[in-house]
Design an enzyme around this catalytic site. Structure first.
Site, PDB file in Angstrom:
ATOM      1  N   CYS A   9       0.877  -1.184   0.000  1.00  0.00           N
ATOM      2  CA  CYS A   9       0.000   0.000   0.000  1.00  0.00           C
ATOM      3  C   CYS A   9       0.909   1.227   0.000  1.00  0.00           C
ATOM      4  CB  CYS A   9      -0.974  -0.031   1.179  1.00  0.00           C
ATOM      5  SG  CYS A   9      -0.172  -0.002   2.800  1.00  0.00           S
ATOM      6  N   ASN A  12       2.310   1.381   4.387  1.00  0.00           N
ATOM      7  CA  ASN A  12       2.597   0.098   5.066  1.00  0.00           C
ATOM      8  C   ASN A  12       2.294   0.150   6.570  1.00  0.00           C
ATOM      9  OD1 ASN A  12       5.499  -2.092   5.561  1.00  0.00           O
ATOM     10  ND2 ASN A  12       3.399  -2.677   5.154  1.00  0.00           N
ATOM     11  N   CYS A  14      -1.364   0.678   7.421  1.00  0.00           N
ATOM     12  CA  CYS A  14      -2.803   0.415   7.554  1.00  0.00           C
ATOM     13  C   CYS A  14      -3.214  -0.799   6.721  1.00  0.00           C
ATOM     14  CB  CYS A  14      -3.634   1.627   7.131  1.00  0.00           C
ATOM     15  SG  CYS A  14      -3.327   3.115   8.111  1.00  0.00           S
ATOM     16  N   ARG A  15      -3.327  -0.616   5.403  1.00  0.00           N
ATOM     17  CA  ARG A  15      -3.945  -1.654   4.571  1.00  0.00           C
ATOM     18  C   ARG A  15      -3.074  -2.878   4.334  1.00  0.00           C
ATOM     19  NH1 ARG A  15      -5.137   2.312  -0.220  1.00  0.00           N
ATOM     20  NH2 ARG A  15      -3.202   3.144   0.687  1.00  0.00           N
ATOM     21  N   SER A  16      -1.790  -2.680   3.961  1.00  0.00           N
ATOM     22  CA  SER A  16      -1.003  -3.877   3.602  1.00  0.00           C
ATOM     23  C   SER A  16      -0.651  -4.757   4.805  1.00  0.00           C
ATOM     24  CB  SER A  16       0.236  -3.519   2.767  1.00  0.00           C
ATOM     25  OG  SER A  16       1.111  -2.665   3.442  1.00  0.00           O
ATOM     26  N   ASP A 124      -8.260   4.020   1.262  1.00  0.00           N
ATOM     27  CA  ASP A 124      -7.294   4.378   2.299  1.00  0.00           C
ATOM     28  C   ASP A 124      -8.029   4.809   3.575  1.00  0.00           C
ATOM     29  OD1 ASP A 124      -5.319   5.462   3.825  1.00  0.00           O
ATOM     30  OD2 ASP A 124      -4.539   6.784   2.259  1.00  0.00           O
TER      31      ASP A 124
HETATM   32  P1  4NP Z   1      -1.729   2.810   4.125  1.00  0.00           P
HETATM   33  O1  4NP Z   1      -2.381   4.141   4.718  1.00  0.00           O
HETATM   34  O2  4NP Z   1      -1.172   3.165   2.766  1.00  0.00           O
HETATM   35  O3  4NP Z   1      -2.876   1.882   4.045  1.00  0.00           O
HETATM   36  O4  4NP Z   1      -0.643   2.372   5.115  1.00  0.00           O
HETATM   37  C1  4NP Z   1      -1.719   5.363   4.821  1.00  0.00           C
HETATM   38  C2  4NP Z   1      -0.815   5.558   5.833  1.00  0.00           C
HETATM   39  C3  4NP Z   1      -0.194   6.787   5.973  1.00  0.00           C
HETATM   40  C4  4NP Z   1      -0.475   7.805   5.093  1.00  0.00           C
HETATM   41  C5  4NP Z   1      -1.385   7.602   4.059  1.00  0.00           C
HETATM   42  C6  4NP Z   1      -1.996   6.360   3.917  1.00  0.00           C
HETATM   43  N1  4NP Z   1       0.131   9.070   5.260  1.00  0.00           N
HETATM   44  O5  4NP Z   1      -0.237  10.003   4.527  1.00  0.00           O
HETATM   45  O6  4NP Z   1       1.027   9.206   6.118  1.00  0.00           O
END
Ligand code: 4NP
Length: 155
Positions: A9, A12, A14-16, A124
């Protein structure tokens, strides 16, 4: 050598990590021998544990992901993993851009493996609430089940 999958993602955190955890549980359930990891296209959170809301969502489903540590995807990943699975279309586009020539990993979008969800991303949850993280969990479980079923059929 067991098959290997890297879930990717943006951050790294939240989703992955949730996708990796969901796939690990599904692989154990169906007896699939597979190497698993996750990474982000961005380095912002490298070395950090998952977002506490992602840890809580996994915990609500009986899984501990607090020990996970974020990392950025590296060029070697495209040679070391059989499959690299993107959580959304922006990440898939970035993976295609980063992919070194001749790399062996097969790239796909997680929800492309789910009938009727082709082309959809796992949205997201970073700016969302607890319910958004629960929806993320539901989506990654659907993706994990479908992908594990496909892989089981190949083995
Ligand atoms: P992820 O979510 O891609 O599912 O881990 C996010 C985590 C952090 C951010 C954006 C999306 N950020 O903008 O810091």
């Amino acid at each position: 050598m067991p098959a290997s999958i890297l879930f990717v993602c943006l951050g790294n955190i939240c989703r992955s990590p949730l996708a990796e955890a969901a796939f690990r549980r599904e692989a154990e359930r169906v007896g699939l021998d597979v190497g698993l990891d996750s990474a982000g296209t961005a380095a912002w959170h490298a070395g950090k544990p998952p977002d506490e809301r992602a840890i809580a969502a996994a915990h609500r489903n009986g899984i501990d992901i607090a020990h996970f540590r974020a990392r950025q995807i590296a060029p070697e990943d495209f040679c070391q993993f059989d499959r690299i699975v993107a959580l959304d279309a922006d990440v898939l586009a970035e993976l295609k851009r980063l992919r070194p020539p001749g790399s062996r990993a097969e790239l796909s979008l997680l929800l492309d493996h789910v009938d009727g969800r082709e082309g959809h991303g796992v949205s997201d949850p970073f700016y969302g609430g607890e319910e958004h993280f629960d929806r993320t969990w539901t989506d990654v479980v659907a993706g994990a089940k479908a992908l594990a079923r496909e892989m089981g059929a190949w083995n």
